[in-house]
Design an enzyme around this catalytic site. Structure first.
Site, PDB file in Angstrom:
ATOM      1  N   TYR A  72     124.049  48.885 -26.831  1.00 16.64           N
ATOM      2  CA  TYR A  72     124.731  49.500 -25.697  1.00 16.64           C
ATOM      3  C   TYR A  72     123.685  50.207 -24.862  1.00 16.64           C
ATOM      4  CZ  TYR A  72     127.617  52.867 -23.070  1.00 16.64           C
ATOM      5  OH  TYR A  72     128.203  53.625 -22.075  1.00 16.64           O
ATOM      6  N   ASP A 131     115.019  50.419 -24.476  1.00 15.69           N
ATOM      7  CA  ASP A 131     115.994  51.468 -24.193  1.00 15.69           C
ATOM      8  C   ASP A 131     115.877  52.513 -25.309  1.00 15.69           C
ATOM      9  OD1 ASP A 131     119.633  51.620 -23.717  1.00 15.69           O
ATOM     10  OD2 ASP A 131     118.108  53.138 -23.994  1.00 15.69           O
ATOM     11  N   LYS A 152     119.278  61.809 -23.029  1.00 18.22           N
ATOM     12  CA  LYS A 152     119.660  62.685 -24.143  1.00 18.22           C
ATOM     13  C   LYS A 152     118.652  63.832 -24.361  1.00 18.22           C
ATOM     14  CE  LYS A 152     122.191  58.876 -26.284  1.00 18.22           C
ATOM     15  NZ  LYS A 152     123.597  59.315 -26.368  1.00 18.22           N
TER      16      LYS A 152
HETATM   17  P1  KE4 Z   1     124.354  57.974 -20.894  1.00 22.40           P
HETATM   18  O1  KE4 Z   1     124.629  57.308 -19.553  1.00 22.40           O
HETATM   19  O2  KE4 Z   1     125.597  58.150 -21.740  1.00 22.40           O
HETATM   20  O3  KE4 Z   1     123.512  59.273 -20.758  1.00 22.40           O
HETATM   21  O4  KE4 Z   1     123.373  57.003 -21.729  1.00 22.40           O
HETATM   22  C1  KE4 Z   1     123.806  55.679 -21.956  1.00 22.40           C
HETATM   23  C2  KE4 Z   1     123.062  55.116 -23.156  1.00 22.40           C
HETATM   24  C3  KE4 Z   1     121.992  54.262 -22.920  1.00 22.40           C
HETATM   25  N1  KE4 Z   1     121.294  53.734 -23.955  1.00 22.40           N
HETATM   26  C4  KE4 Z   1     121.614  54.037 -25.239  1.00 22.40           C
HETATM   27  C5  KE4 Z   1     120.805  53.439 -26.349  1.00 22.40           C
HETATM   28  C6  KE4 Z   1     122.698  54.912 -25.519  1.00 22.40           C
HETATM   29  O5  KE4 Z   1     123.000  55.192 -26.818  1.00 22.40           O
HETATM   30  C7  KE4 Z   1     123.429  55.470 -24.467  1.00 22.40           C
HETATM   31  C8  KE4 Z   1     124.607  56.389 -24.693  1.00 22.40           C
HETATM   32  N2  KE4 Z   1     124.948  56.623 -26.045  1.00 22.40           N
HETATM   33  C9  KE4 Z   1     126.335  56.988 -26.334  1.00 22.40           C
HETATM   34  C10 KE4 Z   1     126.477  57.132 -27.849  1.00 22.40           C
HETATM   35  N3  KE4 Z   1     126.441  55.902 -28.502  1.00 22.40           N
HETATM   36  C11 KE4 Z   1     126.727  58.226 -25.625  1.00 22.40           C
HETATM   37  C12 KE4 Z   1     128.065  58.787 -26.054  1.00 22.40           C
HETATM   38  C13 KE4 Z   1     129.140  58.457 -25.071  1.00 22.40           C
HETATM   39  O6  KE4 Z   1     129.130  57.355 -24.494  1.00 22.40           O
HETATM   40  O7  KE4 Z   1     130.005  59.346 -24.902  1.00 22.40           O
END
Ligand code: KE4
Length: 431
Positions: free
Chosen positions: A144, A239, A267
């Site tokens: 993801y 990523d 993060k």
């Molecule tokens: P954000 O747009 O949520 O800051 O980051 C997206 C993203 C991109 N790449 C990786 C590997 C990620 O894990 C994420 C976001 N992770 C999720 C948890 N699996 C955030 C939690 C959520 O979506 O509420």
């Protein structure tokens, strides 16, 4: 456990916020029950609206690697807020954090700050397409990368076939430009390059996957991926939104000594405030506006308060020893739980790197998304709910990873293992 206030707040929120939450996983849909509303955090603990205290294994999905309410980060936020909140103009704070990020991830020669991990990966994809004048992107099933249209793509019918949308609202014409392959599968990667080599702009990968549970790549797979991208002049995007500053200070690229062409971060880099970063080879980053033709912008990009929080966090990572310490502490929980699961005849496997770990109710560790789906997802939900009743807050989905902090000491992690043992004993007949 009393959670009436959380339940009431959730019912009310559903009338005003889509799904009652501002991000889907928070709604507990995959584990059942009503989400917990928190109001305070300290160190490795969260406190909810009903006065319950929880040991936190989510850490805001990664940012809280130093624990909640870190005093240096809070002071940095207060200090900057007293001087100014946002200028929409460059500040020296942004120069300072850029230098720190580059010192921790030397593959990044130039970077650009954005406001989320999604923006970081989205910008990497556009930059790769703009730099190579190619259209196709390869991603991996179960990875993801945020809610980017081009990356919310399911695998096509066969291996190395054109992707299909993974959400309504994404045109097939766009999804067909993304090829979604099985993780850890060199054969299908080679097939895709044989079929589309001259039109593959980039490959984007979670170099340790954390969004299908915790899945580590085979090193040969990652090394081959680096080689095949180099040979085909395809841009390799790591990523590291989740793994950056998490599995090691320099992320997976430090752990396995494999350098991508571009890296996406998020993060931890914002210290808990909304920050994303993308960066990499200067020759590629120079294509980003205003110096280059590839457009990307953001009103609050490099926001002084968010950058101050991120800088205050990153400055506390000078001692890389915290990663082996967090890993050893996580093992206290995992090994104790594994011993209990074995005694109770419950299939249990786990993996851990630095302050990030995952576990599955399966004999063997899965190597890709298909194998994850064969683990006992239903039992994970039962385990989640039982641990929550005993004040341990796990990620509310079997497809997530656990995150601890420097505040999760050995004693607390061993205690958590004993609570996991009690939980497994109480649900062992439901396997
Ligand atoms: P954000 O747009 O949520 O800051 O980051 C997206 C993203 C991109 N790449 C990786 C590997 C990620 O894990 C994420 C976001 N992770 C999720 C948890 N699996 C955030 C939690 C959520 O979506 O509420």
């Amino acid at each position: 456990m009393k959670t009436k206030n959380s339940q009431d707040l959730f019912e009310k929120s559903k009338n005003h916020i889509a799904g009652g939450v501002n991000s889907p996983v928070r709604a507990f849909k995959s584990v059942g029950g009503s989400p917990i509303f928190f109001k305070k955090s300290r160190g490795c603990y969260l406190y909810d609206e009903d006065g319950n205290k929880y040991l936190d294994f989510v850490g805001s999905w990664g940012p809280m690697v130093l624990g909640h309410s870190n005093k240096n980060i809070i002071n940095a936020i207060k200090n900057q807020a007293s001087k100014g909140i946002s200028f929409g103009a460059p500040t020296k704070n942004e120069l300072e954090i850029a230098k720190i990020i580059k010192s921790y991830l030397p593959s990044i020669e130039k970077l650009r700050m954005v406001n989320s991990g999604t923006e970081a990966t989205m910008s990497c994809v556009r930059l790769a397409r703009g730099t190579t004048s190619r259209k196709k992107i390869i991603k991996f099933v179960g990875c993801y990368h945020g809610h980017v249209d081009s990356l919310l793509v399911k695998a096509g019918s066969g291996l190395a076939t054109l992707g299909v949308p993974d959400s309504p609202g994404i045109p097939e014409e766009l999804s067909e430009l993304t090829i979604s392959l099985p993780y850890n599968d060199i054969k299908s990667l080679d097939e895709a390059f044989a079929k589309f080599s001259d039109d593959i702009a980039a490959v984007i990968i979670e170099p340790i996957a954390g969004n299908m549970g915790f899945i580590e790549p085979e090193i040969e797979f990652l090394q081959h991926l680096r080689k095949v991208c180099t040979d085909n002049k395809t841009i390799l995007i790591f990523d590291e939104v989740m793994t950056g500053f998490r599995v090691a200070r320099g992320g997976v690229q430090e752990l396995f000594d494999i350098n991508p062409d571009l890296t996406a971060l998020g993060k931890i880099v914002g210290g808990g405030l909304p920050v994303g970063v993308y960066g990499g080879k200067a020759e590629i980053m120079n294509n980003i506006s205003p110096d280059g033709p590839v457009y990307q912008a953001g009103t609050l990009s490099g926001n002084p308060i968010a950058v101050s929080a991120g800088t205050a966090l990153l400055k506390q990572l000078s001692d890389k020893g915290i990663y082996s310490e967090m890993e050893n502490n996580a093992k206290k929980f995992l090994e104790y739980t594994k011993k209990a699961a074995d005694r109770l005849g419950i299939p249990f496997s786990y993996n851990v790197r630095g302050g990030m770990f995952g576990f599955f109710f399966s004999e063997e560790l899965p190597q890709n998304f298909d194998e994850v789906q064969k683990t006992n997802i239903d039992f994970f939900s039962k385990f989640f709910r039982k641990m929550l009743e005993k004040n341990i807050y796990l990620p509310p989905s079997a497809y997530e990873s656990c995150f601890i902090s420097t505040q999760h000491d050995a004693e607390k992690m061993l205690k958590a293992g004993k609570i996991a043992e009690l939980s497994l004993e109480e649900i062992k007949n439901e396997i």
